[in-house]
Design a protein around this motif. Sequence first.
Motif, PDB file in Angstrom:
ATOM      1  N   ALA A 176       0.834  -1.195   0.000  1.00 54.23           N
ATOM      2  CA  ALA A 176       0.000   0.000   0.000  1.00 54.23           C
ATOM      3  C   ALA A 176       0.874   1.252   0.000  1.00 54.23           C
ATOM      4  O   ALA A 176       1.821   1.346   0.789  1.00 54.23           O
ATOM      5  CB  ALA A 176      -0.914   0.009   1.216  1.00 54.23           C
ATOM      6  N   PRO A 177       0.598   2.199  -0.873  1.00 48.30           N
ATOM      7  CA  PRO A 177       1.373   3.441  -0.853  1.00 48.30           C
ATOM      8  C   PRO A 177       1.131   4.190   0.455  1.00 48.30           C
ATOM      9  O   PRO A 177       0.002   4.251   0.951  1.00 48.30           O
ATOM     10  CB  PRO A 177       0.819   4.222  -2.056  1.00 48.30           C
ATOM     11  CG  PRO A 177      -0.541   3.644  -2.306  1.00 48.30           C
ATOM     12  CD  PRO A 177      -0.464   2.218  -1.911  1.00 48.30           C
ATOM     13  N   GLU A 178       2.188   4.739   1.018  1.00 52.67           N
ATOM     14  CA  GLU A 178       2.076   5.465   2.286  1.00 52.67           C
ATOM     15  C   GLU A 178       2.023   6.965   2.077  1.00 52.67           C
ATOM     16  O   GLU A 178       1.595   7.703   2.970  1.00 52.67           O
ATOM     17  CB  GLU A 178       3.248   5.100   3.202  1.00 52.67           C
ATOM     18  CG  GLU A 178       3.250   3.612   3.585  1.00 52.67           C
ATOM     19  CD  GLU A 178       4.405   3.260   4.506  1.00 52.67           C
ATOM     20  OE1 GLU A 178       5.197   4.178   4.832  1.00 52.67           O
ATOM     21  OE2 GLU A 178       4.501   2.082   4.913  1.00 52.67           O
ATOM     22  N   ARG A 179       2.472   7.418   0.925  1.00 51.71           N
ATOM     23  CA  ARG A 179       2.420   8.846   0.608  1.00 51.71           C
ATOM     24  C   ARG A 179       2.115   8.994  -0.879  1.00 51.71           C
ATOM     25  O   ARG A 179       2.234   8.031  -1.645  1.00 51.71           O
ATOM     26  CB  ARG A 179       3.745   9.531   0.972  1.00 51.71           C
ATOM     27  CG  ARG A 179       4.953   8.910   0.302  1.00 51.71           C
ATOM     28  CD  ARG A 179       6.242   9.515   0.816  1.00 51.71           C
ATOM     29  NE  ARG A 179       6.454   9.176   2.209  1.00 51.71           N
ATOM     30  CZ  ARG A 179       7.010   8.041   2.616  1.00 51.71           C
ATOM     31  NH1 ARG A 179       7.392   7.115   1.730  1.00 51.71           N
ATOM     32  NH2 ARG A 179       7.171   7.795   3.889  1.00 51.71           N
ATOM     33  N   MET A 180       1.724  10.183  -1.275  1.00 55.76           N
ATOM     34  CA  MET A 180       1.300  10.411  -2.660  1.00 55.76           C
ATOM     35  C   MET A 180       2.390  10.034  -3.660  1.00 55.76           C
ATOM     36  O   MET A 180       2.111   9.462  -4.715  1.00 55.76           O
ATOM     37  CB  MET A 180       0.901  11.881  -2.849  1.00 55.76           C
ATOM     38  CG  MET A 180      -0.408  12.263  -2.182  1.00 55.76           C
ATOM     39  SD  MET A 180      -1.849  11.716  -3.118  1.00 55.76           S
ATOM     40  CE  MET A 180      -1.984  13.031  -4.322  1.00 55.76           C
ATOM     41  N   SER A 181       3.624  10.314  -3.330  1.00 56.67           N
ATOM     42  CA  SER A 181       4.717  10.032  -4.259  1.00 56.67           C
ATOM     43  C   SER A 181       4.873   8.533  -4.521  1.00 56.67           C
ATOM     44  O   SER A 181       5.420   8.128  -5.554  1.00 56.67           O
ATOM     45  CB  SER A 181       6.031  10.609  -3.722  1.00 56.67           C
ATOM     46  OG  SER A 181       6.330  10.067  -2.445  1.00 56.67           O
ATOM     47  N   ASP A 182       4.348   7.698  -3.613  1.00 61.93           N
ATOM     48  CA  ASP A 182       4.439   6.241  -3.795  1.00 61.93           C
ATOM     49  C   ASP A 182       3.544   5.745  -4.926  1.00 61.93           C
ATOM     50  O   ASP A 182       3.699   4.610  -5.388  1.00 61.93           O
ATOM     51  CB  ASP A 182       4.058   5.514  -2.504  1.00 61.93           C
ATOM     52  CG  ASP A 182       5.068   5.737  -1.384  1.00 61.93           C
ATOM     53  OD1 ASP A 182       6.207   6.155  -1.697  1.00 61.93           O
ATOM     54  OD2 ASP A 182       4.715   5.513  -0.210  1.00 61.93           O
ATOM     55  N   LEU A 183       2.606   6.569  -5.367  1.00 62.12           N
ATOM     56  CA  LEU A 183       1.713   6.156  -6.460  1.00 62.12           C
ATOM     57  C   LEU A 183       2.482   5.891  -7.754  1.00 62.12           C
ATOM     58  O   LEU A 183       1.999   5.184  -8.642  1.00 62.12           O
ATOM     59  CB  LEU A 183       0.647   7.224  -6.721  1.00 62.12           C
ATOM     60  CG  LEU A 183      -0.526   7.281  -5.734  1.00 62.12           C
ATOM     61  CD1 LEU A 183      -1.441   8.447  -6.085  1.00 62.12           C
ATOM     62  CD2 LEU A 183      -1.312   5.972  -5.745  1.00 62.12           C
ATOM     63  N   SER A 184       3.672   6.444  -7.865  1.00 54.86           N
ATOM     64  CA  SER A 184       4.465   6.244  -9.080  1.00 54.86           C
ATOM     65  C   SER A 184       4.831   4.776  -9.282  1.00 54.86           C
ATOM     66  O   SER A 184       5.153   4.354 -10.394  1.00 54.86           O
ATOM     67  CB  SER A 184       5.733   7.099  -9.032  1.00 54.86           C
ATOM     68  OG  SER A 184       6.537   6.731  -7.926  1.00 54.86           O
ATOM     69  N   PHE A 204      -9.330  16.024  -8.602  1.00 57.80           N
ATOM     70  CA  PHE A 204      -8.638  15.044  -7.760  1.00 57.80           C
ATOM     71  C   PHE A 204      -7.680  14.206  -8.594  1.00 57.80           C
ATOM     72  O   PHE A 204      -6.516  13.989  -8.217  1.00 57.80           O
ATOM     73  CB  PHE A 204      -9.663  14.162  -7.057  1.00 57.80           C
ATOM     74  CG  PHE A 204      -9.067  13.159  -6.111  1.00 57.80           C
ATOM     75  CD1 PHE A 204      -8.101  13.529  -5.187  1.00 57.80           C
ATOM     76  CD2 PHE A 204      -9.483  11.832  -6.138  1.00 57.80           C
ATOM     77  CE1 PHE A 204      -7.549  12.602  -4.305  1.00 57.80           C
ATOM     78  CE2 PHE A 204      -8.947  10.895  -5.264  1.00 57.80           C
ATOM     79  CZ  PHE A 204      -7.970  11.286  -4.350  1.00 57.80           C
ATOM     80  N   VAL A 205      -8.135  13.748  -9.758  1.00 54.44           N
ATOM     81  CA  VAL A 205      -7.266  12.960 -10.640  1.00 54.44           C
ATOM     82  C   VAL A 205      -6.072  13.794 -11.080  1.00 54.44           C
ATOM     83  O   VAL A 205      -4.933  13.311 -11.119  1.00 54.44           O
ATOM     84  CB  VAL A 205      -8.058  12.450 -11.859  1.00 54.44           C
ATOM     85  CG1 VAL A 205      -7.107  11.864 -12.914  1.00 54.44           C
ATOM     86  CG2 VAL A 205      -9.072  11.401 -11.434  1.00 54.44           C
ATOM     87  N   GLN A 206      -6.319  15.047 -11.390  1.00 49.62           N
ATOM     88  CA  GLN A 206      -5.220  15.917 -11.825  1.00 49.62           C
ATOM     89  C   GLN A 206      -4.162  16.050 -10.732  1.00 49.62           C
ATOM     90  O   GLN A 206      -2.953  16.041 -11.009  1.00 49.62           O
ATOM     91  CB  GLN A 206      -5.772  17.287 -12.197  1.00 49.62           C
ATOM     92  CG  GLN A 206      -4.789  18.161 -12.962  1.00 49.62           C
ATOM     93  CD  GLN A 206      -5.487  19.326 -13.637  1.00 49.62           C
ATOM     94  OE1 GLN A 206      -6.566  19.749 -13.232  1.00 49.62           O
ATOM     95  NE2 GLN A 206      -4.877  19.857 -14.685  1.00 49.62           N
ATOM     96  N   SER A 207      -4.604  16.126  -9.483  1.00 48.51           N
ATOM     97  CA  SER A 207      -3.641  16.229  -8.386  1.00 48.51           C
ATOM     98  C   SER A 207      -2.845  14.933  -8.218  1.00 48.51           C
ATOM     99  O   SER A 207      -1.662  14.964  -7.880  1.00 48.51           O
ATOM    100  CB  SER A 207      -4.367  16.562  -7.075  1.00 48.51           C
ATOM    101  OG  SER A 207      -5.145  15.466  -6.618  1.00 48.51           O
ATOM    102  N   LEU A 208      -3.487  13.799  -8.501  1.00 47.63           N
ATOM    103  CA  LEU A 208      -2.787  12.514  -8.411  1.00 47.63           C
ATOM    104  C   LEU A 208      -1.744  12.372  -9.520  1.00 47.63           C
ATOM    105  O   LEU A 208      -0.646  11.865  -9.304  1.00 47.63           O
ATOM    106  CB  LEU A 208      -3.786  11.362  -8.497  1.00 47.63           C
ATOM    107  CG  LEU A 208      -4.837  11.282  -7.388  1.00 47.63           C
ATOM    108  CD1 LEU A 208      -5.853  10.195  -7.699  1.00 47.63           C
ATOM    109  CD2 LEU A 208      -4.183  11.026  -6.035  1.00 47.63           C
ATOM    110  N   LEU A 209      -2.102  12.831 -10.719  1.00 42.26           N
ATOM    111  CA  LEU A 209      -1.192  12.708 -11.854  1.00 42.26           C
ATOM    112  C   LEU A 209       0.041  13.588 -11.694  1.00 42.26           C
ATOM    113  O   LEU A 209       1.071  13.358 -12.345  1.00 42.26           O
ATOM    114  CB  LEU A 209      -1.918  13.075 -13.153  1.00 42.26           C
ATOM    115  CG  LEU A 209      -3.069  12.149 -13.552  1.00 42.26           C
ATOM    116  CD1 LEU A 209      -3.729  12.637 -14.843  1.00 42.26           C
ATOM    117  CD2 LEU A 209      -2.588  10.719 -13.722  1.00 42.26           C
ATOM    118  N   ALA A 210      -0.046  14.578 -10.820  1.00 40.50           N
ATOM    119  CA  ALA A 210       1.100  15.463 -10.586  1.00 40.50           C
ATOM    120  C   ALA A 210       2.245  14.734  -9.901  1.00 40.50           C
ATOM    121  O   ALA A 210       3.380  15.230  -9.859  1.00 40.50           O
ATOM    122  CB  ALA A 210       0.671  16.670  -9.757  1.00 40.50           C
TER     123      ALA A 210
END
Length: 301
Positions: A176-184, A204-210
Amino acid sequence: MDWDKLRIFHAVADAGSLTHAGDVLHLSQSAVSRQIRALEESLNTTLFHRHARGLILTEQGELLFDATKSMTKRLDAAAARIRDSEEEVFGELRVTTTIGFGTLWLAPRLTKLYEKYPDLNIDLMLEEKVLDLPMREADVAIRMKEPSQADLIRKRLMSVRMRLYATPEYIQEHGAPERMSDLSAHRLICQNITSEQVGAGASFVQSLLADDVQSLLYVNNYFGVLQAVLHGLGIGVLPDYVTQDFPNLVRVLPDHESAEVPVFLAYPEELRQSKRIAAFRDFVQEEIISHRKQLAQKGNP
């Protein structure tokens, strides 16, 4: 203007043929033709271009057909109100809502409505386009924003937020990702920000893609996103109400979610007394109350 002639004109314009209109109206072709000629003479204009394969409306005919279509819809609405008895709910009810809400929340619950009102027929129209209720493109709508038309009765039903979800099996295998940067390091399943959807979801999606997501799966509706998530393709952006019917989904990055999306039920003022509308409205409200109780029992916000 002669109402009977307008009724015949509408049938001819709708059918594109004197013969077919006559069949619908149970009149001879010659009788229909006489009525159309009389209407054209009374208006001092030509309503149809006539050719070998049928009839085509002139510009003036198009204007009149628009008017008769509006009249027909309003007459249908009046007839529906008259037919609604004090004791029974029956007949057709045209409901419009988004593909996501319709497939994931509303359609699975309609069994209860049919059990209570077996003579009710639902025409469920699922699309992102906002249909015109005052023009009777639908009888009742569930919309992800407050309707802007002044001649609609509206009721706020609930609020929705878009959140991140995955299956337990996916989390066990990929972590499980622990922070947003882990989504990569994960595949993100979502709607494209250019697709037709509520603004809060797109933002929200745009913020994730960042956060430099490397692997993406775009699906143009939440039903498709859910199917991809359930089959372990990645982490999906989904409306929070899916957890009611899919309680095993694991929420990912719980501190991150979209802005609140208000959900409204709306219908035309002229259908205020409709028993079908009342039955559908009460059914939806009861289901939402049940949903809230389930969330409270689980301790979910």
